[in-house]
Design a protein around this motif. Structure first.
Motif, PDB file in Angstrom:
ATOM      1  N   ILE A  47      -2.057  47.164  21.222  1.00 13.49           N
ATOM      2  CA  ILE A  47      -1.374  47.295  22.510  1.00 13.49           C
ATOM      3  C   ILE A  47       0.129  47.275  22.246  1.00 13.49           C
ATOM      4  CG2 ILE A  47      -0.934  46.255  24.765  1.00 13.49           C
ATOM      5  CD1 ILE A  47      -3.780  45.300  24.810  1.00 13.49           C
ATOM      6  N   LYS A  48       0.786  48.356  22.548  1.00 14.04           N
ATOM      7  CA  LYS A  48       2.219  48.494  22.275  1.00 14.04           C
ATOM      8  C   LYS A  48       3.071  48.346  23.532  1.00 14.04           C
ATOM      9  CE  LYS A  48       1.364  49.475  17.965  1.00 14.04           C
ATOM     10  NZ  LYS A  48       1.431  48.442  16.986  1.00 14.04           N
ATOM     11  N   ASN A  49       2.427  48.281  24.695  1.00 11.78           N
ATOM     12  CA  ASN A  49       3.145  48.135  25.956  1.00 11.78           C
ATOM     13  C   ASN A  49       3.479  46.655  26.156  1.00 11.78           C
ATOM     14  OD1 ASN A  49       3.442  47.534  28.838  1.00 11.78           O
ATOM     15  ND2 ASN A  49       2.999  49.710  29.131  1.00 11.78           N
ATOM     16  N   GLU A  50       4.761  46.323  26.123  1.00 12.65           N
ATOM     17  CA  GLU A  50       5.199  44.925  26.209  1.00 12.65           C
ATOM     18  C   GLU A  50       4.724  44.233  27.488  1.00 12.65           C
ATOM     19  OE1 GLU A  50       9.441  44.869  25.671  1.00 12.65           O
ATOM     20  OE2 GLU A  50       9.295  45.651  23.640  1.00 12.65           O
ATOM     21  N   LYS A  51       4.811  44.931  28.623  1.00  5.42           N
ATOM     22  CA  LYS A  51       4.409  44.313  29.890  1.00  5.42           C
ATOM     23  C   LYS A  51       2.919  43.990  29.910  1.00  5.42           C
ATOM     24  CE  LYS A  51       8.082  46.135  32.774  1.00  5.42           C
ATOM     25  NZ  LYS A  51       8.457  46.944  33.922  1.00  5.42           N
ATOM     26  N   LYS A  52       2.101  44.931  29.431  1.00  6.69           N
ATOM     27  CA  LYS A  52       0.652  44.696  29.400  1.00  6.69           C
ATOM     28  C   LYS A  52       0.303  43.538  28.478  1.00  6.69           C
ATOM     29  CE  LYS A  52      -1.804  48.960  30.334  1.00  6.69           C
ATOM     30  NZ  LYS A  52      -2.626  50.027  29.763  1.00  6.69           N
ATOM     31  N   LEU A  53       0.878  43.559  27.282  1.00  2.90           N
ATOM     32  CA  LEU A  53       0.577  42.520  26.310  1.00  2.90           C
ATOM     33  C   LEU A  53       1.019  41.153  26.825  1.00  2.90           C
ATOM     34  CD1 LEU A  53      -0.628  41.829  23.601  1.00  2.90           C
ATOM     35  CD2 LEU A  53       1.531  42.482  22.516  1.00  2.90           C
ATOM     36  N   SER A  54       2.177  41.103  27.423  1.00  4.12           N
ATOM     37  CA  SER A  54       2.679  39.856  27.996  1.00  4.12           C
ATOM     38  C   SER A  54       1.751  39.358  29.099  1.00  4.12           C
ATOM     39  CB  SER A  54       4.094  40.059  28.535  1.00  4.12           C
ATOM     40  OG  SER A  54       4.580  38.874  29.093  1.00  4.12           O
ATOM     41  N   ARG A  55       1.301  40.258  29.946  1.00  2.68           N
ATOM     42  CA  ARG A  55       0.397  39.888  31.039  1.00  2.68           C
ATOM     43  C   ARG A  55      -0.917  39.329  30.490  1.00  2.68           C
ATOM     44  NH1 ARG A  55      -0.241  44.669  33.974  1.00  2.68           N
ATOM     45  NH2 ARG A  55      -2.124  45.098  32.822  1.00  2.68           N
ATOM     46  N   TYR A  56      -1.488  39.975  29.459  1.00  4.98           N
ATOM     47  CA  TYR A  56      -2.741  39.486  28.869  1.00  4.98           C
ATOM     48  C   TYR A  56      -2.556  38.106  28.246  1.00  4.98           C
ATOM     49  CZ  TYR A  56      -4.946  44.076  29.464  1.00  4.98           C
ATOM     50  OH  TYR A  56      -5.479  45.227  29.973  1.00  4.98           O
ATOM     51  N   ILE A  57      -1.460  37.893  27.557  1.00  2.00           N
ATOM     52  CA  ILE A  57      -1.200  36.585  26.945  1.00  2.00           C
ATOM     53  C   ILE A  57      -1.078  35.528  28.035  1.00  2.00           C
ATOM     54  CG2 ILE A  57       0.498  35.226  25.639  1.00  2.00           C
ATOM     55  CD1 ILE A  57       0.956  37.820  23.949  1.00  2.00           C
ATOM     56  N   ASN A  58      -0.427  35.862  29.132  1.00  2.00           N
ATOM     57  CA  ASN A  58      -0.307  34.924  30.255  1.00  2.00           C
ATOM     58  C   ASN A  58      -1.675  34.595  30.856  1.00  2.00           C
ATOM     59  OD1 ASN A  58       2.463  34.664  30.035  1.00  2.00           O
ATOM     60  ND2 ASN A  58       2.876  36.316  31.483  1.00  2.00           N
ATOM     61  N   VAL A  59      -2.529  35.604  30.980  1.00  2.00           N
ATOM     62  CA  VAL A  59      -3.884  35.383  31.506  1.00  2.00           C
ATOM     63  C   VAL A  59      -4.645  34.415  30.603  1.00  2.00           C
ATOM     64  CG1 VAL A  59      -6.144  36.486  31.853  1.00  2.00           C
ATOM     65  CG2 VAL A  59      -4.084  37.552  32.770  1.00  2.00           C
ATOM     66  N   VAL A  60      -4.538  34.626  29.300  1.00  2.00           N
ATOM     67  CA  VAL A  60      -5.246  33.758  28.343  1.00  2.00           C
ATOM     68  C   VAL A  60      -4.764  32.323  28.466  1.00  2.00           C
ATOM     69  CG1 VAL A  60      -5.576  33.265  25.885  1.00  2.00           C
ATOM     70  CG2 VAL A  60      -5.806  35.607  26.729  1.00  2.00           C
ATOM     71  N   THR A  61      -3.461  32.118  28.479  1.00  2.00           N
ATOM     72  CA  THR A  61      -2.949  30.741  28.555  1.00  2.00           C
ATOM     73  C   THR A  61      -3.350  30.075  29.869  1.00  2.00           C
ATOM     74  OG1 THR A  61      -0.782  31.518  29.321  1.00  2.00           O
ATOM     75  CG2 THR A  61      -1.014  31.075  26.977  1.00  2.00           C
ATOM     76  N   GLU A  62      -3.359  30.832  30.956  1.00  2.00           N
ATOM     77  CA  GLU A  62      -3.772  30.263  32.243  1.00  2.00           C
ATOM     78  C   GLU A  62      -5.254  29.900  32.237  1.00  2.00           C
ATOM     79  OE1 GLU A  62      -2.682  32.858  35.480  1.00  2.00           O
ATOM     80  OE2 GLU A  62      -0.567  32.837  34.878  1.00  2.00           O
ATOM     81  N   TYR A  70       2.503  28.289  24.837  1.00  2.00           N
ATOM     82  CA  TYR A  70       1.669  27.761  23.760  1.00  2.00           C
ATOM     83  C   TYR A  70       1.633  28.682  22.548  1.00  2.00           C
ATOM     84  CZ  TYR A  70      -2.243  25.725  21.276  1.00  2.00           C
ATOM     85  OH  TYR A  70      -3.031  25.146  20.306  1.00  2.00           O
ATOM     86  N   PHE A  71       1.439  29.963  22.746  1.00  2.00           N
ATOM     87  CA  PHE A  71       1.294  30.898  21.627  1.00  2.00           C
ATOM     88  C   PHE A  71       2.626  31.294  21.006  1.00  2.00           C
ATOM     89  CE2 PHE A  71      -2.746  31.544  23.938  1.00  2.00           C
ATOM     90  CZ  PHE A  71      -3.593  31.109  22.932  1.00  2.00           C
ATOM     91  N   LYS A  72       3.736  30.778  21.533  1.00  2.00           N
ATOM     92  CA  LYS A  72       5.055  31.006  20.928  1.00  2.00           C
ATOM     93  C   LYS A  72       5.279  30.081  19.739  1.00  2.00           C
ATOM     94  CE  LYS A  72       7.486  32.721  24.981  1.00  2.00           C
ATOM     95  NZ  LYS A  72       8.623  32.509  25.892  1.00  2.00           N
TER      96      LYS A  72
END
Length: 115
Positions: A47-62, A70-72
């Motif tokens: 996934i190269k789209n920054e907004k999509k990847l950021s959104r998925y990471i946020n979903v996982v942490t939530e 956490y993943f930082k």
């Protein structure tokens, strides 16, 4: 907002978290509500789209009730974090052998750190 490289490092940390906590991609996808194919794309860096990847990471942490950043953390910090065993509602019980081995390894790490 994070750069694509930072987001991809976070996705790599997510893979470490999955492994340490005994998730398969299938069970992790079910727990987070993200499709297995999308989870595969996230963890493999496709996934190269920054907004999509950021959104998925946020979903996982939530979904996992983790801190938003956490993943930082560094890989070392993710690896040292306590194992978070999930209850049956979160579909995590299929990996009992892996969980037992992970726990033994974690205990071994703690033992050798104290000596």
């Amino acid at each position: 907002m994070e750069t694509l490289n930072e987001l991809q490092r976070m996705a790599e940390n997510m893979t470490i978290y999955m492994s340490i906590n005994g998730y398969t991609k299938r069970t992790f996808a079910k727990v987070t509500g993200i499709s297995q194919n999308t989870m595969q794309a996230i963890t493999s860096g496709k996934i190269k789209n920054e907004k999509k990847l950021s959104r998925y990471i946020n979903v996982v942490t939530e979904k996992l009730q983790l801190e938003p950043d956490y993943f930082k953390q560094s890989r070392e910090e993710i690896s040292k974090a306590p194992i978070k065993y999930q209850d049956e509602e979160k579909l995590h019980t299929g990996n009992e052998k892996f969980n037992a081995l992970s726990l033994m390894l974690k205990i071994g790490e703690i033992h050798y750190e104290w000596e």
